[in-house]
Design an enzyme around this catalytic site. Sequence first.
Site, PDB file in Angstrom:
ATOM      1  N   ASP A  15       0.850  -1.186   0.000  1.00  0.00           N
ATOM      2  CA  ASP A  15       0.000   0.000   0.000  1.00  0.00           C
ATOM      3  C   ASP A  15       0.884   1.234   0.000  1.00  0.00           C
ATOM      4  O   ASP A  15       1.866   1.293  -0.733  1.00  0.00           O
ATOM      5  CB  ASP A  15      -0.953  -0.046   1.209  1.00  0.00           C
ATOM      6  CG  ASP A  15      -2.215   0.742   0.978  1.00  0.00           C
ATOM      7  OD1 ASP A  15      -3.271   0.128   0.821  1.00  0.00           O
ATOM      8  OD2 ASP A  15      -2.135   1.988   0.922  1.00  0.00           O
ATOM      9  N   SER A  38     -12.808  -0.168   0.742  1.00  0.00           N
ATOM     10  CA  SER A  38     -11.428  -0.402   1.148  1.00  0.00           C
ATOM     11  C   SER A  38     -11.275  -0.295   2.661  1.00  0.00           C
ATOM     12  O   SER A  38     -10.183  -0.500   3.187  1.00  0.00           O
ATOM     13  CB  SER A  38     -10.483   0.585   0.449  1.00  0.00           C
ATOM     14  OG  SER A  38     -10.818   1.909   0.758  1.00  0.00           O
ATOM     15  N   HIS A  73      -3.221   5.864   3.952  1.00  0.00           N
ATOM     16  CA  HIS A  73      -4.095   4.743   3.594  1.00  0.00           C
ATOM     17  C   HIS A  73      -3.528   3.408   4.068  1.00  0.00           C
ATOM     18  O   HIS A  73      -4.241   2.580   4.643  1.00  0.00           O
ATOM     19  CB  HIS A  73      -4.323   4.721   2.084  1.00  0.00           C
ATOM     20  CG  HIS A  73      -5.541   3.975   1.678  1.00  0.00           C
ATOM     21  ND1 HIS A  73      -5.523   2.632   1.386  1.00  0.00           N
ATOM     22  CD2 HIS A  73      -6.818   4.368   1.536  1.00  0.00           C
ATOM     23  CE1 HIS A  73      -6.739   2.228   1.062  1.00  0.00           C
ATOM     24  NE2 HIS A  73      -7.545   3.262   1.145  1.00  0.00           N
TER      25      HIS A  73
END
Length: 1011
Positions: free
Chosen positions: A225, A383, A256
């Site tokens: 990520d 997500s 994130h």
Amino acid sequence: MITRQTSSSSFTFTFLSLSFLVLFISLFLLRFRPTPLASQTLTLNPSLPNSTLPRPQAPRNYYIVRFLQYRLAEEHRAYLESGVRSDGWEWIERKNPAAKYPTDFGLVSIQELAIERVVGEIGKLGLVKDVNLDLSYRRDLLGEENRARARVGAFVDGKKRPGKIFTAMSFSEGEGEYHSAISNASVKLGRQLLMQRSQVTSLFGAEVLWSKGYTGAKVKMAIFDTGIRANHPHFRNIKERTNWTNEDTLNDNLGHGTFVAGVIAGGDAECLGFAPDTEIYAFRVFTDAQVWEITANNIIMVSAIGNDGPLYGTLNNPADQSDVIGVGGIDYSDHIASFSSRGMSTWEIPHGYGRVKPDVVAYGRESMGSKISTGCKSLSGTSVASPVVAGVVCLLVSIIPESSRKDILNPASMKQALVEGAAKLSGPNMYEQGAGRVDLLESFEILKNYQPRASIFPGVLDYTDCPYSWPFCRQPLYAGAMPVIFNATILNGMGVIGYVESPPTWHPSDDEGNLLSIHFTYSEVIWPWTGYLALHMQIKDEGFQFSGEIEGNVTLQVYSPPAQGEKGHRISTCVLQLKLKVIPTPARSKRILWDQFHSIKYPPGYIPRDSLDVRNDILDWHGDHLHTNFHIMFNMLRDAGYYVETLGSPLTCFDARQYGTLLLVDLEDEYFEEEIEKLRDDVISSGLGLAVFAEWYNVDTMVKMRFFDDNTRSWWTPVTGGANIPALNDLLAPFGIAFGDKILNGDFSIDGEQSRYASGTDIVRFPEGGFVHSFPFLDSSESGATQNLLLTSGMTKADSPILGLLDVGKGRIAVYGDSNCLDSSHMVTNCYWLLRKILEYTSGSIRDPMLFSNSVKQYTSLYVEDNQLPSRRTDVNFSTYSAVIGKELICRSDSKYEIWGTKGYNLQVRGRKLPGYHAIDLGRGLNSTVDTSNLRSPKLPGKNKGDSGNRYLGGLFYRDELDMPVLGASHWLVPAVIAVTGILLFLGFWRIRQKRRRRRKGSGSGRFANL
């Protein structure tokens, strides 16, 4: 994604972009035997990563009671009060928008001394599923004993801590009465939910597995990520960090990756993760604009299905793949989150039917996770829901004994545990929720006793279970219809490769089940881990008057090679249960046929959006199917009493005498010449109605829509416009109808119905005698830009024809230049009212007074020369994307079974007895041998000097008068004329010969007399 056997290393990988999360869990060399801890100890404190502390007692004890049925909270409360005789407990009331909806859980407060007695009584009640401690009130139990009662959420010793409050108590406390503060997140997006979202783990009962010692220890997880900070206080086991980007940092600058890691393995009391002892390997692979594909060997993949909801057909890759666990999002009231993408998968269409996706759903609205440096924050999205499921998977991995882990854990077995243990939600359909909400404890029960096997997902198709079984439950089966396709997934937990031992078998539960004919298409080789099983269901001809239900099972036997140490194959029998509704065959006027065959999907072609006003969605990628972006239209047609069938094969593959209208909407492909000829005869001779909804097409505009795609590292150019107008013009040429290349926008009204024309096209050819509606619109095409500039100077906008209606022989045609008003993707206003009026006309010859007023009747034909018609692009190899150009004309498995593999009815089938109809002679035979290797498109009729006609209809549409329906020459008229002509010629020759004989006879007798 491809799963292969690994060699030595083993990881749990998590791969996540802004729209999807992929969890990779390697299963071969995880050598961890769980050692259950004492019930009073749990190592979860991020500040003391190596400490093992006794569990402190909370001042109050709150328990979540889960019920077997969804009922109003008042009913659950009354049930407990009538069944529990002991004192020392009370029901915690909820006062929020969600309280008025049925629920399957409630919260009770129990005094310390009465816990064992009250919990025991509640647990014995018949409608109670289980009773679990609510950790959202016990966040302090994870801290030091002397701080256990001091720090609760955002408060210390009853006073607010410095900084922003990110969360609050799950239920606010008042004197003598306790009220839930849960908000209904579906009511207003962005509303701050007051529920303890950080403790999403407690909603899944994670504390039950924690108490058994399962916390994700010895499970290696790699997060691909945006990175993570090395010294982040929420994580105790950050083993390695790697940077795969061109940015000189290992830290997370976006937040994130840190958030996702916190949902899975965070240890902070405010935002606990599911498996806090998991070892983290952080791979920084995403910059702000790049997403790199990652593949691995023998992996479990958990992926977010995307945030393109509430639109259907918007699954993101890789979540739409069968071997990936695709996760959708719900709010805390168990409503599907508006942002959550919906199924079905679109890889299989237009020449098949999609699979059920998502696989499961989880909480994704305002969930808590770790911030970049410290503290917690809330985010929403799939997500967010996908790391919830990833955390569940990590926790489930740790419960498998070391000796069985290699044999049990794989992508198929984990998906089986999740979908079979999921709780089906009341309200959403299968393409919104999949199997339902993830249930950690149920999946735990399945997995701890798991034996390798194969199964089918979904395992049940029940036409009586509405709305879950939508769209199947919305339209019963009947004889004579196109096959209804149900595409299920085969999950093979026995091995990465499997084989179908013998064809699937239909086992009806009674004699009526023999009226159902099922033909199967399926994966003979199942790899990796998954395959497909498609049912093509039809009611036999003899069932055309049957009304009732048909039940039974479909069985399929799968085998895999033996595992190490085994001698024989692993064999498993899969079962799919069916319960179907059947009705008598409807009248022809109520049956609509939807052309799916001529729709080109994305990928592989760049099919541009239909409405050019939509700037944030440049591709037409939702499938253009009745059950994806046209699902609202489908429901409307069913509510209006129509039965809509799907044609996934060429137009030669259906019998026009069974349908009232052929519906062509937003089509991009070309047409075989045989299709054009057959449709002409179907309309003129067989009375088929034809309704066409076109789209914009302008070559200059398409050229300017070229763009560079960062993912494929290539330039993308539109292969056609919103619709393939040159191909549609070829199809409509026999009727003298053609569309132009304008791109029109504007509002208009017919009979008080307001509509928006959004990037539609205009009609440039239409025969006299028809009815044409025109409105003043602006042309936004490249070629129309100059004209629009002049209009801003005061010129009056010219009317553009957009709707035409025409009687042709025995049939009726309606054409409209825009489909956005039927497509739910980016609809401004719908035109369902117009569609209903059109179908009443094309199927039932019912004329609406406003649509057929004398003021819009055409007394002269619309006509432009051939060189003014839209032309095909010459710089695009269209055969790459087309199912027609360079392809063979053949009826596929989504047409009626008796014409599979043939060229279809070409004109129509001779002498076949149709369900519910008498046997009739309908024309040429079944197997035509016309060469269709190349598409030979007919030219549109030109109107040159001395040329008064159409090459198909002998000048029918360009005569001086056409005031009534006319019947053009059909397949019986020419032979009849030839036969009559032959007879007349024969009689003429016979009479001439007889006269000659009489003359000879008279002449001979005279000569003898003279002698």
